[in-house]
Every structure is written in structure tokens, then in C-alpha cells.
Scaffold this motif. Structure first.
Motif, PDB file in Angstrom:
ATOM      1  N   GLU A  80      22.277 -21.616  57.457  1.00  0.00           N
ATOM      2  CA  GLU A  80      20.797 -21.803  57.533  1.00  0.00           C
ATOM      3  C   GLU A  80      20.182 -20.939  56.482  1.00  0.00           C
ATOM      4  OE1 GLU A  80      19.982 -21.935  61.700  1.00  0.00           O
ATOM      5  OE2 GLU A  80      21.238 -23.635  62.115  1.00  0.00           O
ATOM      6  N   LEU A  81      20.469 -19.618  56.555  1.00  0.00           N
ATOM      7  CA  LEU A  81      19.860 -18.534  55.634  1.00  0.00           C
ATOM      8  C   LEU A  81      20.051 -18.974  54.142  1.00  0.00           C
ATOM      9  CD1 LEU A  81      18.032 -16.329  55.993  1.00  0.00           C
ATOM     10  CD2 LEU A  81      19.964 -14.865  56.350  1.00  0.00           C
ATOM     11  N   ALA A  82      21.304 -19.086  54.026  1.00  0.00           N
ATOM     12  CA  ALA A  82      21.890 -19.418  52.456  1.00  0.00           C
ATOM     13  C   ALA A  82      20.990 -20.587  51.913  1.00  0.00           C
ATOM     14  CB  ALA A  82      23.242 -19.825  52.556  1.00  0.00           C
ATOM     15  N   GLU A  83      20.729 -21.848  52.961  1.00  0.00           N
ATOM     16  CA  GLU A  83      20.152 -22.947  52.551  1.00  0.00           C
ATOM     17  C   GLU A  83      18.427 -22.705  52.379  1.00  0.00           C
ATOM     18  OE1 GLU A  83      18.577 -27.058  54.659  1.00  0.00           O
ATOM     19  OE2 GLU A  83      20.490 -26.429  55.247  1.00  0.00           O
ATOM     20  N   ALA A  84      18.048 -21.754  53.033  1.00  0.00           N
ATOM     21  CA  ALA A  84      16.503 -21.388  53.092  1.00  0.00           C
ATOM     22  C   ALA A  84      16.271 -20.679  51.799  1.00  0.00           C
ATOM     23  CB  ALA A  84      16.194 -20.765  54.331  1.00  0.00           C
ATOM     24  N   GLY A  85      16.980 -19.917  51.407  1.00  0.00           N
ATOM     25  CA  GLY A  85      16.924 -18.899  50.172  1.00  0.00           C
ATOM     26  C   GLY A  85      16.338 -17.723  50.558  1.00  0.00           C
ATOM     27  N   PRO A  86      16.596 -16.654  49.600  1.00  0.00           N
ATOM     28  CA  PRO A  86      16.273 -15.280  49.867  1.00  0.00           C
ATOM     29  C   PRO A  86      14.820 -15.075  50.008  1.00  0.00           C
ATOM     30  CG  PRO A  86      16.780 -15.716  47.570  1.00  0.00           C
ATOM     31  CD  PRO A  86      17.094 -16.986  48.310  1.00  0.00           C
ATOM     32  N   ASP A  87      13.799 -16.001  49.741  1.00  0.00           N
ATOM     33  CA  ASP A  87      12.406 -15.908  50.013  1.00  0.00           C
ATOM     34  C   ASP A  87      12.046 -16.125  51.377  1.00  0.00           C
ATOM     35  OD1 ASP A  87      12.071 -14.917  47.395  1.00  0.00           O
ATOM     36  OD2 ASP A  87      11.229 -16.839  46.699  1.00  0.00           O
ATOM     37  N   ALA A  88      12.878 -16.897  51.970  1.00  0.00           N
ATOM     38  CA  ALA A  88      12.561 -17.328  53.461  1.00  0.00           C
ATOM     39  C   ALA A  88      12.720 -16.347  54.411  1.00  0.00           C
ATOM     40  CB  ALA A  88      13.542 -18.494  53.750  1.00  0.00           C
ATOM     41  N   LEU A  89      13.374 -15.120  54.147  1.00  0.00           N
ATOM     42  CA  LEU A  89      13.743 -13.952  54.750  1.00  0.00           C
ATOM     43  C   LEU A  89      12.303 -13.211  55.485  1.00  0.00           C
ATOM     44  CD1 LEU A  89      16.024 -12.781  56.556  1.00  0.00           C
ATOM     45  CD2 LEU A  89      16.267 -11.198  54.722  1.00  0.00           C
ATOM     46  N   ALA A  90      11.992 -13.308  56.592  1.00  0.00           N
ATOM     47  CA  ALA A  90      10.575 -12.584  57.037  1.00  0.00           C
ATOM     48  C   ALA A  90      11.103 -11.356  57.717  1.00  0.00           C
ATOM     49  CB  ALA A  90      10.069 -13.348  58.413  1.00  0.00           C
ATOM     50  N   SER A  91      12.302 -10.915  58.134  1.00  0.00           N
ATOM     51  CA  SER A  91      12.435  -9.586  58.532  1.00  0.00           C
ATOM     52  C   SER A  91      14.059  -9.344  58.762  1.00  0.00           C
ATOM     53  CB  SER A  91      11.647  -9.462  59.950  1.00  0.00           C
ATOM     54  OG  SER A  91      12.304  -7.977  60.441  1.00  0.00           O
ATOM     55  N   LEU A  92      14.492  -8.411  58.421  1.00  0.00           N
ATOM     56  CA  LEU A  92      15.962  -7.986  58.713  1.00  0.00           C
ATOM     57  C   LEU A  92      15.982  -6.716  59.192  1.00  0.00           C
ATOM     58  CD1 LEU A  92      18.930  -8.707  58.370  1.00  0.00           C
ATOM     59  CD2 LEU A  92      18.742  -7.740  56.091  1.00  0.00           C
ATOM     60  N   SER A  93      16.572  -6.498  60.251  1.00  0.00           N
ATOM     61  CA  SER A  93      16.948  -5.230  60.976  1.00  0.00           C
ATOM     62  C   SER A  93      18.521  -4.942  60.972  1.00  0.00           C
ATOM     63  CB  SER A  93      16.421  -4.954  62.389  1.00  0.00           C
ATOM     64  OG  SER A  93      14.849  -5.053  62.054  1.00  0.00           O
ATOM     65  N   ARG A  94      19.006  -4.021  60.475  1.00  0.00           N
ATOM     66  CA  ARG A  94      20.297  -3.715  60.522  1.00  0.00           C
ATOM     67  C   ARG A  94      20.617  -2.466  61.216  1.00  0.00           C
ATOM     68  NH1 ARG A  94      25.471  -4.577  61.168  1.00  0.00           N
ATOM     69  NH2 ARG A  94      26.962  -4.036  59.664  1.00  0.00           N
ATOM     70  N   PHE A  95      21.037  -2.096  62.544  1.00  0.00           N
ATOM     71  CA  PHE A  95      21.110  -0.706  63.048  1.00  0.00           C
ATOM     72  C   PHE A  95      22.490  -0.427  63.633  1.00  0.00           C
ATOM     73  CE2 PHE A  95      19.697  -4.222  65.832  1.00  0.00           C
ATOM     74  CZ  PHE A  95      20.588  -4.126  66.835  1.00  0.00           C
ATOM     75  N   VAL A  96      22.638   0.729  63.760  1.00  0.00           N
ATOM     76  CA  VAL A  96      23.809   1.266  64.706  1.00  0.00           C
ATOM     77  C   VAL A  96      23.227   1.770  65.899  1.00  0.00           C
ATOM     78  CG1 VAL A  96      25.961   2.610  64.941  1.00  0.00           C
ATOM     79  CG2 VAL A  96      25.389   1.080  62.785  1.00  0.00           C
ATOM     80  N   LEU A  97      23.559   1.681  67.143  1.00  0.00           N
ATOM     81  CA  LEU A  97      22.942   2.604  68.149  1.00  0.00           C
ATOM     82  C   LEU A  97      24.272   3.030  69.169  1.00  0.00           C
ATOM     83  CD1 LEU A  97      20.505  -0.044  69.615  1.00  0.00           C
ATOM     84  CD2 LEU A  97      20.107   1.926  68.216  1.00  0.00           C
ATOM     85  N   HIS A  98      24.060   4.284  69.848  1.00  0.00           N
ATOM     86  CA  HIS A  98      25.044   4.485  70.727  1.00  0.00           C
ATOM     87  C   HIS A  98      24.557   4.472  72.171  1.00  0.00           C
ATOM     88  CE1 HIS A  98      26.079   6.654  67.338  1.00  0.00           C
ATOM     89  NE2 HIS A  98      27.299   6.578  67.295  1.00  0.00           N
ATOM     90  N   LEU A  99      25.318   3.552  72.769  1.00  0.00           N
ATOM     91  CA  LEU A  99      24.572   3.007  74.211  1.00  0.00           C
ATOM     92  C   LEU A  99      25.643   3.196  75.441  1.00  0.00           C
ATOM     93  CD1 LEU A  99      22.835  -0.411  72.817  1.00  0.00           C
ATOM     94  CD2 LEU A  99      21.936   1.868  73.285  1.00  0.00           C
ATOM     95  N   SER A 100      25.186   3.511  76.363  1.00  0.00           N
ATOM     96  CA  SER A 100      26.194   3.398  77.662  1.00  0.00           C
ATOM     97  C   SER A 100      26.123   2.022  78.005  1.00  0.00           C
ATOM     98  CB  SER A 100      25.661   4.317  78.756  1.00  0.00           C
ATOM     99  OG  SER A 100      24.432   3.692  79.080  1.00  0.00           O
TER     100      SER A 100
END
Length: 180
Positions: A118-138
Motif C-alpha cells: 500500500e505504501l509503495a502504491e501511494a508513493g513517497p509523497d504520501a508518507l505523513a510520518s515515520l518513526s523507527r526506534f529501538v527501546l529496552h523494555l521489560s
């Protein structure tokens, strides 16, 4: 979250049956559900939109109908005057607690693959937000994090019908244990 709140949340998200899990474990079916959640579409319209053969699309539509995720909408006259049989999402699929790992090794990746397509079909201009993260969680932190994110998502999805005049956004929340 209190035990009463958790029980209420569990009632709102009942466990999926084996048939429901199987139906949700294919990226094309998830894309059909998303499209039919936005518009009532015929099998031909779905096939055209998804770049699929109508026979392949019909097979997947039937799987979703059998699982109760799609329903037939009112028959209508098409552009040429011929009768069309559109389908719409029942919305049930978004309210199930699914263990897609029960559907085999590709099951858990079906939503990710559908989202990628779906993201590929919508194209790069359609991306409203992207968060990539690493967390250390119990384990407790992980449960709390998921519940808090889910609460925000529920607030918006539960009231979405009030904003149908606004642009539609898709998204996915995935939290996975790092292989490192």
C-alpha cells in the motif's frame, strides 16, 4: 490498566477463530479489506485496483465473505447499465485479537507485506510520518507501551466515522523483539 479495563478490552477484541486467522494471513486479503472499508467495490474494481486477475481476487473475496469480514452491499447499476455486486467491509477484522503466528510462518508478515504494498502504491509523497526506534523494555514495560499505543489508536478508530469527510490515512503499529 485495571483488571476490569483489561476484561473490557478483551471483550471488545475477541479471539479470532482458525478460519478468521487464515483469512487475515494473506496480504491481498488485507488490502481488499482496507479498500472495502473505504468504498463499496465490485470484484472487477478490486482486481483492477490491485493489479490482479479477477478470478484470483474473487477467490480471496470469497474467503473474506466466508469469514464474515466482507458482506455484499446493495446491487447497483454500473456505468454501462449492467448490474454490479459490490462488497464492503464489516469492520470485524479490525476488532479481533489475532494470533497470526497460528497461520504459519508467513502469517505474522501478512499485515506488514500488505502495508508495504500500500505504501509503495501511494508513493513517497504520501508518507505523513515515520518513526523507527529501538527501546529496552521489560515485559511489564512492553505490555504498558502496547496498551498505551492501542488506547490512542482505539480513540481514533472508534471515532473515525465522524471524520469521513477528511482524507484517509493508513498505518501500522508493529513492535518486535530485536534479533540482536
Amino acid at each position: 490498566m485495571t483488571d476490569a479495563e483489561q476484561a473490557s478490552a478483551d471483550q471488545q477484541r475477541p479471539a479470532a477463530s482458525a478460519r478468521e486467522i487464515k483469512a487475515l494471513a494473506h496480504p491481498l486479503r488485507l488490502r481488499i479489506l482496507r479498500l472495502c472499508g473505504l468504498h463499496e467495490l465490485t470484484n472487477k474494481q478490486l482486481a483492477d485496483r490491485l493489479g490482479q486477475d479477477p478470478g484470483t481476487t474473487l477467490y480471496h473475496v470469497r474467503q473474506l465473505l466466508a469469514a464474515g469480514f466482507l458482506e455484499a452491499a446493495t446491487v447497483r447499476a454500473g456505468e454501462s447499465g449492467a448490474l454490479e455486486k459490490p462488497y464492503r467491509s464489516t469492520g470485524r477484522s479490525w476488532n479481533l485479537d489475532t494470533a497470526l503466528s497460528d497461520a504459519g510462518p508467513d502469517g505474522p508478515l501478512a499485515p506488514v507485506e500488505a502495508f508495504r504494498e500500500e505504501l509503495a502504491e501511494a508513493g513517497p509523497d504520501a508518507l505523513a510520518s515515520l518513526s523507527r526506534f529501538v527501546l529496552h523494555l521489560s515485559d511489564a514495560d512492553t505490555e504498558d507501551f502496547i496498551q498505551r499505543i492501542q488506547a490512542v489508536l482505539n480513540d481514533y478508530t472508534d471515532s473515525d466515522r465522524q471524520r469521513l469527510d477528511q482524507p484517509a490515512y493508513g498505518g501500522i503499529f508493529v513492535l518486535h523483539r530485536s534479533p540482536d
